[in-house]
Design an enzyme around this catalytic site. Structure first.
Site, mmCIF file in Angstrom:
data_model
loop_
_atom_site.group_PDB
_atom_site.id
_atom_site.type_symbol
_atom_site.label_atom_id
_atom_site.label_comp_id
_atom_site.label_asym_id
_atom_site.label_seq_id
_atom_site.Cartn_x
_atom_site.Cartn_y
_atom_site.Cartn_z
ATOM 1 N N MET A 189 -8.458 -2.042 -13.496
ATOM 2 C CA MET A 189 -7.169 -2.488 -13.968
ATOM 3 C C MET A 189 -7.601 -3.473 -14.986
ATOM 4 O O MET A 189 -7.054 -4.734 -14.659
ATOM 5 C CB MET A 189 -6.362 -2.561 -13.030
ATOM 6 C CG MET A 189 -5.656 -1.401 -12.181
ATOM 7 S SD MET A 189 -5.010 -1.899 -10.656
ATOM 8 C CE MET A 189 -6.338 -1.997 -9.499
ATOM 9 N N GLY A 237 1.209 -2.823 -1.081
ATOM 10 C CA GLY A 237 2.486 -2.922 -0.333
ATOM 11 C C GLY A 237 3.707 -2.587 -1.365
ATOM 12 O O GLY A 237 4.737 -3.004 -0.790
ATOM 13 N N MET A 278 -8.751 -6.102 -10.751
ATOM 14 C CA MET A 278 -7.543 -6.738 -11.468
ATOM 15 C C MET A 278 -8.011 -7.808 -12.250
ATOM 16 O O MET A 278 -8.707 -8.711 -11.915
ATOM 17 C CB MET A 278 -6.564 -6.934 -10.697
ATOM 18 C CG MET A 278 -6.107 -5.828 -9.985
ATOM 19 S SD MET A 278 -4.618 -6.073 -8.915
ATOM 20 C CE MET A 278 -4.589 -4.668 -8.117
ATOM 21 N N ASP A 324 -2.379 7.009 -5.458
ATOM 22 C CA ASP A 324 -2.545 5.442 -5.356
ATOM 23 C C ASP A 324 -1.257 4.599 -5.399
ATOM 24 O O ASP A 324 -0.919 4.688 -6.560
ATOM 25 C CB ASP A 324 -3.540 4.851 -6.275
ATOM 26 C CG ASP A 324 -4.076 3.537 -5.942
ATOM 27 O OD1 ASP A 324 -3.714 2.893 -4.906
ATOM 28 O OD2 ASP A 324 -4.696 2.979 -6.790
ATOM 29 N N GLY A 325 -0.716 4.309 -4.162
ATOM 30 C CA GLY A 325 0.188 3.334 -4.278
ATOM 31 C C GLY A 325 1.316 3.881 -3.002
ATOM 32 O O GLY A 325 1.791 5.029 -3.455
ATOM 33 N N GLY A 327 -1.094 -3.514 -9.867
ATOM 34 C CA GLY A 327 -1.293 -4.771 -9.786
ATOM 35 C C GLY A 327 -1.209 -5.476 -8.561
ATOM 36 O O GLY A 327 -1.400 -6.468 -8.118
ATOM 37 N N MET A 345 -1.020 7.242 -10.502
ATOM 38 C CA MET A 345 -0.340 5.980 -9.771
ATOM 39 C C MET A 345 1.018 6.357 -9.290
ATOM 40 O O MET A 345 1.720 6.948 -9.980
ATOM 41 C CB MET A 345 -0.398 4.644 -10.847
ATOM 42 C CG MET A 345 -1.708 4.172 -11.212
ATOM 43 S SD MET A 345 -2.765 3.838 -9.750
ATOM 44 C CE MET A 345 -1.861 2.300 -9.005
ATOM 45 N N HIS A 390 -11.907 2.339 -1.889
ATOM 46 C CA HIS A 390 -11.450 2.222 -3.104
ATOM 47 C C HIS A 390 -11.373 0.718 -3.259
ATOM 48 O O HIS A 390 -10.678 -0.009 -2.376
ATOM 49 C CB HIS A 390 -9.817 2.821 -2.866
ATOM 50 C CG HIS A 390 -9.155 2.820 -4.208
ATOM 51 N ND1 HIS A 390 -9.253 3.617 -5.234
ATOM 52 C CD2 HIS A 390 -8.052 1.847 -4.516
ATOM 53 C CE1 HIS A 390 -8.453 3.403 -6.197
ATOM 54 N NE2 HIS A 390 -7.792 2.180 -5.746
HETATM 55 C C1 DX5 Z 1 -2.334 -1.119 -6.828
HETATM 56 C C2 DX5 Z 1 -3.643 -0.627 -6.174
HETATM 57 C C3 DX5 Z 1 -3.836 0.128 -5.048
HETATM 58 C C4 DX5 Z 1 -3.283 -0.680 -4.019
HETATM 59 C C5 DX5 Z 1 -2.382 0.453 -3.222
HETATM 60 O O1 DX5 Z 1 -2.471 -1.552 -8.162
HETATM 61 O O2 DX5 Z 1 -4.309 0.102 -7.535
HETATM 62 O O3 DX5 Z 1 -4.999 0.679 -4.669
HETATM 63 O O4 DX5 Z 1 -4.033 -1.351 -3.150
HETATM 64 O O5 DX5 Z 1 -2.037 -0.359 -1.908
HETATM 65 P P1 DX5 Z 1 -0.812 0.323 -1.205
HETATM 66 O O6 DX5 Z 1 -1.463 1.484 -0.429
HETATM 67 O O7 DX5 Z 1 -0.280 -1.083 -0.187
HETATM 68 O O8 DX5 Z 1 0.307 0.614 -1.955
HETATM 69 ZN ZN ZN Z 2 -6.169 1.444 -6.772
#
Ligand code: DX5
Ligand code: ZN
Length: 221
Positions: free
Chosen positions: A69, A146, A38, A176-177, A143, A138, A34
């Site tokens: 993003m 963690g 950003m 994701d997240g 952004g 999401m 993945h």
């Molecule tokens: C956040 C990203 C995620 C992020 C997830 O905007 O799109 O892919 O890396 O990180 P964790 O799994 O740490 O929440």
């Molecule tokens: Zn992501």
């Protein structure tokens, strides 16, 4: 649900040895890489672009799942396709012409996905579900890695799962997240089949132990 895919987010990898970090998660059993893009505009953070995607492409045959993003979307799509992306997903709010962006991604030879922020309605699927290959829910605001899992994503996953099943198409449902070993089974039960995890995997001492623990949880579903 029989097939689950685990997609480590390299956002949480150690960037001073990114190549090794990519190879390590693949060796540890990851299915997909993945790749979070950003732009310090659509989201308040700045990460990596097509040059890095191309470098990673040379290291693995695993699908590269590019999560854009960025705003605007279209200009950067061909560059990621050229750099070896397999899946390119984008946020509908970031595209002026959603259908055109989907067609652009497909036309570049990649699989298009639509991404839903915590407050973005699934109604964006009404006229797109017949054209996309991935729905990404999401479970944090985009952004940063963690962050804490937002539980309303579970209801959204259930609703998205219904829509996907009703479509009869082979569409991946990605989350994701905030995905961790201790919530991955609940997330899978809500309908997700593709699990992005950044800090849970890259922040752990042993990637294989963590991915194995995730698979053991998924086996209970
Ligand atoms: C956040 C990203 C995620 C992020 C997830 O905007 O799109 O892919 O890396 O990180 P964790 O799994 O740490 O929440
Ligand atoms: Zn992501």
């Amino acid at each position: 649900m029989s097939t689950f895919r685990i997609a480590p987010s390299i956002l949480s990898a150690k960037f001073d040895k990114l190549g090794e970090e990519v190879q390590s998660v693949i060796t540890a059993g990851a299915d997909i890489i993945h790749f979070d893009v950003m732009d310090n505009h659509y989201v308040p953070n700045l990460t990596i672009g097509p040059v890095v995607c191309k470098a990673i492409r040379s290291l693995t045959d695993a699908p590269i799942d590019v999560h854009l993003m960025v705003e605007p979307v279209d200009r950067i799509v061909p560059e990621f396709a050229e750099a070896g992306a397999n899946i390119i997903s984008f946020h509908p709010e970031a595209s002026t012409h959603i259908d055109r962006t989907i067609e652009l991604i497909r036309g570049c030879g990649c699989r298009p996905g639509l991404v839903f922020n915590p407050a973005t309605p699934l109604s964006y699927l009404d006229w797109t579900l017949d054209k996309i290959d991935l729905v990404l829910i999401m479970s944090v605001n985009p952004g940063f890695g963690g962050q804490k899992f937002i539980r309303s994503a579970l209801d959204k996953l259930r609703e998205a799962r219904k829509r996907i099943d009703a479509s009869g198409r082979d569409i991946w449902l990605e989350v994701d997240g905030g995905v961790k070993v201790d919530n991955i089974a609940e997330i899978a039960r809500a309908g997700a089949d593709t699990m992005v995890a950044g800090s849970a995997i890259y922040g752990s001492d042993d990637y294989k132990t963590t991915i194995d623990a995730m698979r053991a949880e998924l086996a209970k579903v």
